[in-house]
Design an enzyme around this catalytic site. Sequence first.
Site, PDB file in Angstrom:
ATOM      1  N   ASN A  31     -42.899  52.773   0.232  1.00  0.00           N
ATOM      2  CA  ASN A  31     -44.226  52.953  -0.339  1.00  0.00           C
ATOM      3  C   ASN A  31     -44.074  53.122  -1.838  1.00  0.00           C
ATOM      4  O   ASN A  31     -43.056  53.642  -2.318  1.00  0.00           O
ATOM      5  CB  ASN A  31     -44.890  54.219   0.246  1.00  0.00           C
ATOM      6  CG  ASN A  31     -46.269  54.498  -0.362  1.00  0.00           C
ATOM      7  OD1 ASN A  31     -47.119  53.628  -0.393  1.00  0.00           O
ATOM      8  ND2 ASN A  31     -46.460  55.719  -0.857  1.00  0.00           N
ATOM      9  N   LEU A  70     -54.119  52.661   2.040  1.00  0.00           N
ATOM     10  CA  LEU A  70     -54.726  53.991   1.928  1.00  0.00           C
ATOM     11  C   LEU A  70     -54.886  54.723   3.248  1.00  0.00           C
ATOM     12  O   LEU A  70     -55.475  55.791   3.290  1.00  0.00           O
ATOM     13  CB  LEU A  70     -56.083  53.867   1.217  1.00  0.00           C
ATOM     14  CG  LEU A  70     -56.005  53.318  -0.210  1.00  0.00           C
ATOM     15  CD1 LEU A  70     -57.387  53.273  -0.843  1.00  0.00           C
ATOM     16  CD2 LEU A  70     -55.042  54.141  -1.064  1.00  0.00           C
ATOM     17  N   LYS A  71     -54.426  54.134   4.340  1.00  0.00           N
ATOM     18  CA  LYS A  71     -54.548  54.818   5.631  1.00  0.00           C
ATOM     19  C   LYS A  71     -53.181  55.338   6.077  1.00  0.00           C
ATOM     20  O   LYS A  71     -52.161  54.807   5.661  1.00  0.00           O
ATOM     21  CB  LYS A  71     -55.097  53.831   6.683  1.00  0.00           C
ATOM     22  CG  LYS A  71     -56.466  53.253   6.336  1.00  0.00           C
ATOM     23  CD  LYS A  71     -57.531  54.342   6.316  1.00  0.00           C
ATOM     24  CE  LYS A  71     -58.907  53.757   6.035  1.00  0.00           C
ATOM     25  NZ  LYS A  71     -59.941  54.809   5.887  1.00  0.00           N
ATOM     26  N   HIS A 124     -45.886  54.945  -5.101  1.00  0.00           N
ATOM     27  CA  HIS A 124     -46.873  55.982  -5.402  1.00  0.00           C
ATOM     28  C   HIS A 124     -46.996  56.091  -6.919  1.00  0.00           C
ATOM     29  O   HIS A 124     -45.968  56.099  -7.623  1.00  0.00           O
ATOM     30  CB  HIS A 124     -46.421  57.319  -4.792  1.00  0.00           C
ATOM     31  CG  HIS A 124     -47.392  58.429  -5.015  1.00  0.00           C
ATOM     32  ND1 HIS A 124     -48.573  58.548  -4.311  1.00  0.00           N
ATOM     33  CD2 HIS A 124     -47.363  59.472  -5.892  1.00  0.00           C
ATOM     34  CE1 HIS A 124     -49.223  59.623  -4.736  1.00  0.00           C
ATOM     35  NE2 HIS A 124     -48.517  60.197  -5.692  1.00  0.00           N
ATOM     36  N   SER A 143     -52.879  44.152  -6.852  1.00  0.00           N
ATOM     37  CA  SER A 143     -52.120  43.797  -8.063  1.00  0.00           C
ATOM     38  C   SER A 143     -50.621  43.999  -7.849  1.00  0.00           C
ATOM     39  O   SER A 143     -49.799  43.255  -8.393  1.00  0.00           O
ATOM     40  CB  SER A 143     -52.600  44.597  -9.280  1.00  0.00           C
ATOM     41  OG  SER A 143     -52.184  45.942  -9.211  1.00  0.00           O
TER      42      SER A 143
HETATM   43  C1  GRF Z   1     -51.308  51.482  -6.952  1.00  0.00           C
HETATM   44  O1  GRF Z   1     -51.572  52.410  -7.985  1.00  0.00           O
HETATM   45  C2  GRF Z   1     -50.320  52.091  -5.999  1.00  0.00           C
HETATM   46  O2  GRF Z   1     -49.366  52.911  -6.618  1.00  0.00           O
HETATM   47  C3  GRF Z   1     -51.191  52.910  -5.131  1.00  0.00           C
HETATM   48  O3  GRF Z   1     -52.379  52.146  -4.951  1.00  0.00           O
HETATM   49  C4  GRF Z   1     -52.506  51.270  -6.064  1.00  0.00           C
HETATM   50  C5  GRF Z   1     -52.518  49.866  -5.534  1.00  0.00           C
HETATM   51  O4  GRF Z   1     -53.037  49.029  -6.474  1.00  0.00           O
HETATM   52  N1  GRF Z   1     -50.549  53.198  -3.882  1.00  0.00           N
HETATM   53  P1  GRF Z   1     -53.075  47.451  -6.114  1.00  0.00           P
HETATM   54  O5  GRF Z   1     -53.991  47.279  -4.908  1.00  0.00           O
HETATM   55  O6  GRF Z   1     -51.686  47.023  -5.822  1.00  0.00           O
HETATM   56  O7  GRF Z   1     -53.629  46.844  -7.382  1.00  0.00           O
END
Ligand code: GRF
Length: 214
Positions: free
Chosen positions: A102, A85-86, A104, A14
Site C-alpha cells: 500500500n 479506500l476500503k 500512504h 494518478s
Molecule cells: C494517494 O495520495 C495515495 O497515497 C492515497 O490515495 C491517493 C491516491 O491518489 N492512498 P490517486 O487515486 O492515485 O491519484
Amino acid sequence: MEMRVAVAASGRGSNLAALLGELAKDGSGARVALVVSNSAEAGALAIARRHGIPVHVFENYSDPSEWNRVLQAAAIDLVVLAGYLKQVPADTVTTWRGRMINIHPALLPKHGGPGMYGARVHQAVIAAGDSQSGATVHLVSEEYDRGRILGQATVPVEPDDTPESLAARVLEVEHRLLPAAVLAAAREGRPVPFRLEDEPRSTAVSQLPSSLAP
Ligand code: GRF
C-alpha cells in the site's frame, strides 16, 4: 517471467498512471494485468480501459472469495493498493501476506490508521507542526497502515502550506516511490525494502531510526 500486478484504486488513479508509465519502459519486469475498484466511477478504471487493461468492480468488496477469484483468474503475483479506500477483507490480507503493498501519503507510522486518508492526513501533519512529510510504501497487514515499511521519501512542510499544497508536494514523490517499490519487487520476485535512487532524502529501511524500523 514478468510479474503480474493488480492495482486496487478508488479514485482518480494518478498513482496507477505513474506506475503504468514506469512499467512501460523496457526491462521493467512487471506489468499491470488487472485494475480493481469498489467504485464503478473511479477514474482509475478509465485509465485502465485506455491502456487495454482488464478491470473489475467489486460486487462486494468485503467478500474475500470475490477478491481471490478475480486475482487468481488474472494470475496476479502482486497486489498494489493505490488510493484504495476500503478495508481489504482480513482473509484476503492473510492469503496475500507478503504480496500486497500500500502507498500512504505520510511518513508512517505517523499519521496513519483507520480514517487517515486524503486531506485528513495532510491536515494532521500541519496541525502537528511537522517540518517534514512524505510517502510510505508498506506491506499490508491486518492492522491499517501498520505493515512492514519498505520505503519512504520525504518532502518539506512549508510554513504557509495548506492541506492541498502539501498533498500536491507529497503526490509528486508518491509517483516516484510506488513505481520504485514495484520495480524492486519485480527484480526480487516479491516486495522488498528499496530506496529511490535519485532521492537523497529518501530513507532506505535499513537507515530508518530504530524506533521506525520494522
Ligand atoms: C494517494 O495520495 C495515495 O497515497 C492515497 O490515495 C491517493 C491516491 O491518489 N492512498 P490517486 O487515486 O492515485 O491519484
